[in-house]
Design an enzyme around this catalytic site. Structure first.
Site, mmCIF file in Angstrom:
data_model
loop_
_atom_site.group_PDB
_atom_site.id
_atom_site.type_symbol
_atom_site.label_atom_id
_atom_site.label_comp_id
_atom_site.label_asym_id
_atom_site.label_seq_id
_atom_site.Cartn_x
_atom_site.Cartn_y
_atom_site.Cartn_z
ATOM 1 N N PHE A 178 1.083 3.217 7.879
ATOM 2 C CA PHE A 178 -0.210 3.348 8.541
ATOM 3 C C PHE A 178 -1.293 2.854 7.598
ATOM 4 O O PHE A 178 -1.432 3.350 6.481
ATOM 5 C CB PHE A 178 -0.471 4.807 8.926
ATOM 6 C CG PHE A 178 -1.855 5.050 9.463
ATOM 7 C CD1 PHE A 178 -2.228 4.561 10.705
ATOM 8 C CD2 PHE A 178 -2.795 5.754 8.713
ATOM 9 C CE1 PHE A 178 -3.505 4.783 11.204
ATOM 10 C CE2 PHE A 178 -4.075 5.980 9.195
ATOM 11 C CZ PHE A 178 -4.427 5.496 10.452
ATOM 12 N N ILE A 208 -5.290 1.986 6.827
ATOM 13 C CA ILE A 208 -6.678 2.254 7.178
ATOM 14 C C ILE A 208 -7.511 2.102 5.913
ATOM 15 O O ILE A 208 -7.047 2.423 4.816
ATOM 16 C CB ILE A 208 -6.840 3.671 7.775
ATOM 17 C CG1 ILE A 208 -8.266 3.894 8.285
ATOM 18 C CG2 ILE A 208 -6.458 4.744 6.765
ATOM 19 C CD1 ILE A 208 -8.431 5.185 9.080
ATOM 20 N N HIS A 229 0.827 -1.209 0.000
ATOM 21 C CA HIS A 229 0.000 0.000 0.000
ATOM 22 C C HIS A 229 0.858 1.254 0.000
ATOM 23 O O HIS A 229 1.864 1.326 0.715
ATOM 24 C CB HIS A 229 -0.906 0.023 1.234
ATOM 25 C CG HIS A 229 -1.965 -1.028 1.225
ATOM 26 N ND1 HIS A 229 -3.150 -0.891 0.538
ATOM 27 C CD2 HIS A 229 -2.006 -2.252 1.816
ATOM 28 C CE1 HIS A 229 -3.890 -1.974 0.714
ATOM 29 N NE2 HIS A 229 -3.218 -2.817 1.484
ATOM 30 N N PRO A 230 0.467 2.264 -0.768
ATOM 31 C CA PRO A 230 1.164 3.550 -0.676
ATOM 32 C C PRO A 230 0.792 4.254 0.617
ATOM 33 O O PRO A 230 -0.251 3.956 1.222
ATOM 34 C CB PRO A 230 0.624 4.321 -1.885
ATOM 35 C CG PRO A 230 -0.751 3.767 -2.088
ATOM 36 C CD PRO A 230 -0.652 2.303 -1.727
ATOM 37 N N ALA A 260 -9.494 3.584 3.659
ATOM 38 C CA ALA A 260 -9.667 5.024 3.451
ATOM 39 C C ALA A 260 -10.895 5.389 2.641
ATOM 40 O O ALA A 260 -11.193 6.580 2.514
ATOM 41 C CB ALA A 260 -8.423 5.590 2.761
ATOM 42 N N GLU A 266 -9.528 4.689 -3.614
ATOM 43 C CA GLU A 266 -9.797 4.594 -2.179
ATOM 44 C C GLU A 266 -9.341 5.844 -1.430
ATOM 45 O O GLU A 266 -9.902 6.186 -0.389
ATOM 46 C CB GLU A 266 -9.105 3.348 -1.615
ATOM 47 C CG GLU A 266 -9.761 2.052 -2.063
ATOM 48 C CD GLU A 266 -8.812 0.859 -2.056
ATOM 49 O OE1 GLU A 266 -9.245 -0.232 -2.470
ATOM 50 O OE2 GLU A 266 -7.648 1.014 -1.644
#
Length: 335
Positions: A110, A112, A57-58, A114, A79
């Site tokens: 991190f 989440i 993930h970026p 989004a 997203e």
């Protein structure tokens, strides 16, 4: 539906997860695929697999790396589209700084889910989770990864249904291109505020207004399908109860006055819910969506959003989009 490892890696960056889920397919339904995915992710993928998925993930607020899986990169952009649409230069800088602090403490990005979250919401959650012990945060990140995986499996499942319905390989390339563009459709809707004239509600416009659209507008996006949600009944009301504003936990008879209603068109936008006036009356408003009719098997029979327009805001435009999936929803003020 039968899945291959390559397309499943786009849903979750763990190669072990993709291999195990590919072996478990085909699936007769999306629900069966998600159940298998949860079992594999939480019971058969080890710590290394979790970290591998996290690293795919970026960082929130940044673009995917050039080496990222193309479909995964497209989905990531979609997203994060709400966060980017609601960001300012200062909030993006603050997000970047907190992401760096988080990564230094925990050793991974991190994570989440989004979709539908603004930059401020993501920052608030990041700061809330930062004091956690590493083992606690690791488990939370794994849960967030599963939420993302479920959303992406829904998009993949929908895409494969579209491909299979074409009846021939000559349409495969076109269907795949549509699949890649599916998430960016949502991103475009999140930043657009123009109301379509294709669907007109039950109110009439005021003569010769300065505005070209009503001061309150909305549209609905189905994030599980990555497309606008058509055919949802929408109703707008204003508070006229005995108290200055409705109070939590209190019930009132005749407190809400009807302003207008409409049904979302193929673009997910409702028609005119109120008159086109220069100054909207300050007060409390409620916009409700008949989500139960749109998705009978979903969790919400209907969704209502209550908001207040103050005296100083009466000349502003209020765009209140709804981001909907069968078991969750979110919203933000678009303009």
């Amino acid at each position: 539906m039968e899945y291959g490892e390559e397309e499943l890696v786009a849903c979750c960056g763990s190669t072990r997860f993709a291999q195990q889920l590919a072996k478990a397919s085909p699936f007769s339904s999306l629900q069966q695929a998600i159940a298998a995915a949860r079992d594999i992710w939480f019971n058969k993928v080890d710590v290394h697999g979790w970290l591998q998925a996290f690293s795919a993930h970026p960082q929130i607020g940044q673009s995917p790396s050039p080496s990222a899986h193309s479909t995964s990169a497209q989905w990531s952009k979609g997203e994060q589209s709400t966060a980017l649409a609601t960001a300012t230069t200062s909030s993006l800088q603050e997000l970047y700084e907190w992401n760096a602090r988080y990564r230094e403490k925990f050793g991974f990005v991190f994570l989440i889910c989004a979709s539908g979250r603004s930059t401020d919401e993501i920052l608030t959650e990041l700061k809330k989770r930062y004091p956690n012990r590493p083992i606690v945060e690791f488990e939370i990140a794994a849960e967030e990864q599963m939420k993302i995986t479920e959303l992406r499996l829904a998009k993949l499942f929908s895409t494969k249904e579209n491909v299979s319905s074409t009846g021939g390989d000559q349409f495969h390339q076109t269907a795949s291109k549509k699949a890649e563009d599916r998430v960016s459709v949502i991103g475009g809707h999140l930043t657009a505020t123009t109301v379509s004239d294709a669907s007109v509600g039950k109110t009439s416009a005021s003569p010769n207004p300065t505005r070209t659209r009503p001061p309150i507008t909305t549209h609905v996006l189905d994030v599980s399908r990555g497309s606008p949600a058509a055919g949802i009944e929408v109703q707008l009301e204003t508070w006229k109860g005995p108290q200055p504003r409705p109070l939590f936990g209190k019930s009132y008879t005749g407190g809400w006055a009807f302003l207008g209603s409409s049904t979302t068109n193929n673009d997910g936008r409702s028609g005119q819910l109120m008159s086109v006036v220069d100054d909207v009356n300050p007060g409390i408003y409620r916009i409700s969506f008949n989500t139960g009719k749109y998705c009978p098997s979903g969790f919400f029979p209907y969704v209502s959003i209550v908001f207040e327009i103050k005296e100083t805001q009466k000349r502003e435009h209020f765009h209140v989009p709804l981001l909907l999936s069968p078991f969750s929803f979110s919203t933000y003020r678009g303009s």
